[in-house]
Design an enzyme around this catalytic site. Structure first.
Site, PDB file in Angstrom:
ATOM      1  N   ASP A  40       8.096  99.359   4.965  1.00 54.79           N
ATOM      2  CA  ASP A  40       7.874 100.791   5.175  1.00 54.79           C
ATOM      3  C   ASP A  40       7.273 101.443   3.929  1.00 54.79           C
ATOM      4  OD1 ASP A  40       9.073 100.831   7.783  1.00 54.79           O
ATOM      5  OD2 ASP A  40      11.018 100.613   6.821  1.00 54.79           O
TER       6      ASP A  40
ATOM      7  N   ARG B 214      19.927 102.333   6.847  1.00 53.74           N
ATOM      8  CA  ARG B 214      20.208 103.322   7.909  1.00 53.74           C
ATOM      9  C   ARG B 214      21.552 104.013   7.680  1.00 53.74           C
ATOM     10  NH1 ARG B 214      20.181 100.631  13.545  1.00 53.74           N
ATOM     11  NH2 ARG B 214      18.338  99.703  12.580  1.00 53.74           N
TER      12      ARG B 214
ATOM     13  N   SER C 245      12.457  93.541   3.424  1.00 56.20           N
ATOM     14  CA  SER C 245      12.617  94.914   3.912  1.00 56.20           C
ATOM     15  C   SER C 245      14.058  95.231   4.262  1.00 56.20           C
ATOM     16  CB  SER C 245      11.745  95.109   5.159  1.00 56.20           C
ATOM     17  OG  SER C 245      12.093  96.308   5.835  1.00 56.20           O
TER      18      SER C 245
ATOM     19  N   SER D  58      14.790  97.235   6.546  1.00 53.16           N
ATOM     20  CA  SER D  58      14.795  97.634   7.962  1.00 53.16           C
ATOM     21  C   SER D  58      15.273  96.531   8.890  1.00 53.16           C
ATOM     22  CB  SER D  58      13.395  98.067   8.385  1.00 53.16           C
ATOM     23  OG  SER D  58      13.374  98.307   9.784  1.00 53.16           O
ATOM     24  N   LYS D  59      16.101  96.927   9.844  1.00 54.89           N
ATOM     25  CA  LYS D  59      16.539  95.988  10.881  1.00 54.89           C
ATOM     26  C   LYS D  59      15.503  95.920  12.003  1.00 54.89           C
ATOM     27  CE  LYS D  59      21.395  96.307   9.799  1.00 54.89           C
ATOM     28  NZ  LYS D  59      22.754  96.537  10.204  1.00 54.89           N
ATOM     29  N   ASN D  60      14.482  96.746  11.899  1.00 54.14           N
ATOM     30  CA  ASN D  60      13.429  96.769  12.919  1.00 54.14           C
ATOM     31  C   ASN D  60      12.132  96.134  12.414  1.00 54.14           C
ATOM     32  OD1 ASN D  60      14.893  98.369  14.950  1.00 54.14           O
ATOM     33  ND2 ASN D  60      14.829  99.967  13.389  1.00 54.14           N
TER      34      ASN D  60
ATOM     35  N   ASP E 297       7.258 100.733  -2.567  1.00 50.71           N
ATOM     36  CA  ASP E 297       6.917 102.152  -2.702  1.00 50.71           C
ATOM     37  C   ASP E 297       8.127 103.002  -3.086  1.00 50.71           C
ATOM     38  OD1 ASP E 297       8.183 101.841  -0.159  1.00 50.71           O
ATOM     39  OD2 ASP E 297       7.461 103.839   0.367  1.00 50.71           O
TER      40      ASP E 297
HETATM   41  C1  G6P Z   1      13.370 101.109   5.032  1.00 49.65           C
HETATM   42  C2  G6P Z   1      12.984 102.583   5.120  1.00 49.65           C
HETATM   43  C3  G6P Z   1      14.214 103.451   5.247  1.00 49.65           C
HETATM   44  C4  G6P Z   1      15.087 102.968   6.395  1.00 49.65           C
HETATM   45  C5  G6P Z   1      15.474 101.507   6.169  1.00 49.65           C
HETATM   46  C6  G6P Z   1      16.308 100.952   7.320  1.00 49.65           C
HETATM   47  O1  G6P Z   1      13.885 100.842   3.786  1.00 49.65           O
HETATM   48  O2  G6P Z   1      12.242 102.973   3.977  1.00 49.65           O
HETATM   49  O3  G6P Z   1      13.807 104.783   5.474  1.00 49.65           O
HETATM   50  O4  G6P Z   1      16.242 103.756   6.531  1.00 49.65           O
HETATM   51  O5  G6P Z   1      14.307 100.731   6.036  1.00 49.65           O
HETATM   52  O6  G6P Z   1      15.510 100.916   8.471  1.00 49.65           O
HETATM   53  P1  G6P Z   1      16.029 100.634   9.943  1.00 49.65           P
HETATM   54  O7  G6P Z   1      14.762 100.385  10.729  1.00 49.65           O
HETATM   55  O8  G6P Z   1      16.914  99.436   9.896  1.00 49.65           O
HETATM   56  O9  G6P Z   1      16.767 101.850  10.385  1.00 49.65           O
HETATM   57 MG    MG Z   2       9.413 101.239   1.432  1.00 55.30          MG
END
Ligand code: G6P
Ligand code: MG
Length: 215
Positions: free
Chosen positions: A11, A49, A114, A116-118, A170
């Site tokens: 992200d 999250r 990352s 992120s779980k997505n 970033d």
């Molecule tokens: C990245 C983004 C965050 C986000 C995190 C979890 O680090 O910069 O803004 O909260 O991922 O993402 P998710 O898709 O698992 O909610």
């Molecule tokens: Mg980022």
């Protein structure tokens, strides 16, 4: 070639999903009458999250029950998934594909690191999956950046020493995570925001990997 692997945050580095996270958190905030600002959203970049929700609740001075927190985390993510459902390759940030191509050609290993779980969904929707030798995402770590876990798992999975890895990030928390893992860190964005990075570039546009990776 001094370095052997490049580890990328997702992200804000490869794609810009911050706008979707912002929208989904704003929508959630309206449940408890809170209006999240853009400045606050900046501080959520790179933050998991659950930690993001904790911060928003603290800003809102709202004490939620455990049940509310669990339900809101699900709700936020459902809304976010809806918002990213139409993502496509046009949302890859400028210069990224060319840069990844240069790395591949030069023989670097490439991993994703990352929070992120997505991450897998986003990589698939934007057609970026194929570039990665390894994907480490929020489902595989127990500690959020600035803890180096996500990048150390990436290095280990690739079989490369941390000192031979360069991280692209970033978010300040991500730069700190890279440094804590004994890796080089290249910030994407503004130098004032990413003080700890070894180098900072505004975007990947026109970047020559062979020059950038000379430290
Ligand atoms: C990245 C983004 C965050 C986000 C995190 C979890 O680090 O910069 O803004 O909260 O991922 O993402 P998710 O898709 O698992 O909610
Ligand atoms: Mg980022």
């Amino acid at each position: 070639m001094t370095y052997k692997a490049c580890l990328f945050d997702l992200d804000g580095v490869l794609v810009d999903t911050a706008i979707y996270h912002f929208q989904a958190w704003k929508n959630l905030g309206s449940k408890f009458g809170y209006v999240l600002t853009e400045e606050q959203n900046e501080q959520l970049k790179g933050v998991s999250r659950v930690e993001s929700l904790n911060r928003i609740l603290a800003w809102a001075n709202y004490s939620a029950t455990e049940e509310q927190i669990s339900a809101w985390l699900i709700e936020k993510n459902e809304n976010y998934l809806e918002l990213i459902s139409t993502m496509n390759p046009s949302e890859i940030l400028p210069g990224v594909v060319d840069f990844l191509g240069q790395l591949k050609k030069a023989g670097y290993k490439i991993a994703l690191g990352s929070a992120s779980k997505n991450a897998e969904i986003i990589l698939a929707k934007t057609g970026l999956t194929e570039w990665f030798d390894l994907i480490v995402d929020g489902n595989m770590v127990t500690k959020s950046k600035p803890d180096p876990e996500v990048f150390l798992k990436g290095a280990m999975g690739l079989g490369v020493e941390p000192a031979a890895c360069v991280v692209f990030e970033d978010a300040q928390a991500g730069i700190e995570a890279a440094k804590a893992g004994d890796m080089r860190a290249i910030g994407i964005g503004e130098a004032e925001m990413l003080g700890q990075a070894d180098k900072v570039i505004p975007t990947f546009v026109g970047v020559q990997a062979s020059e950038l990776l000379q430290f």
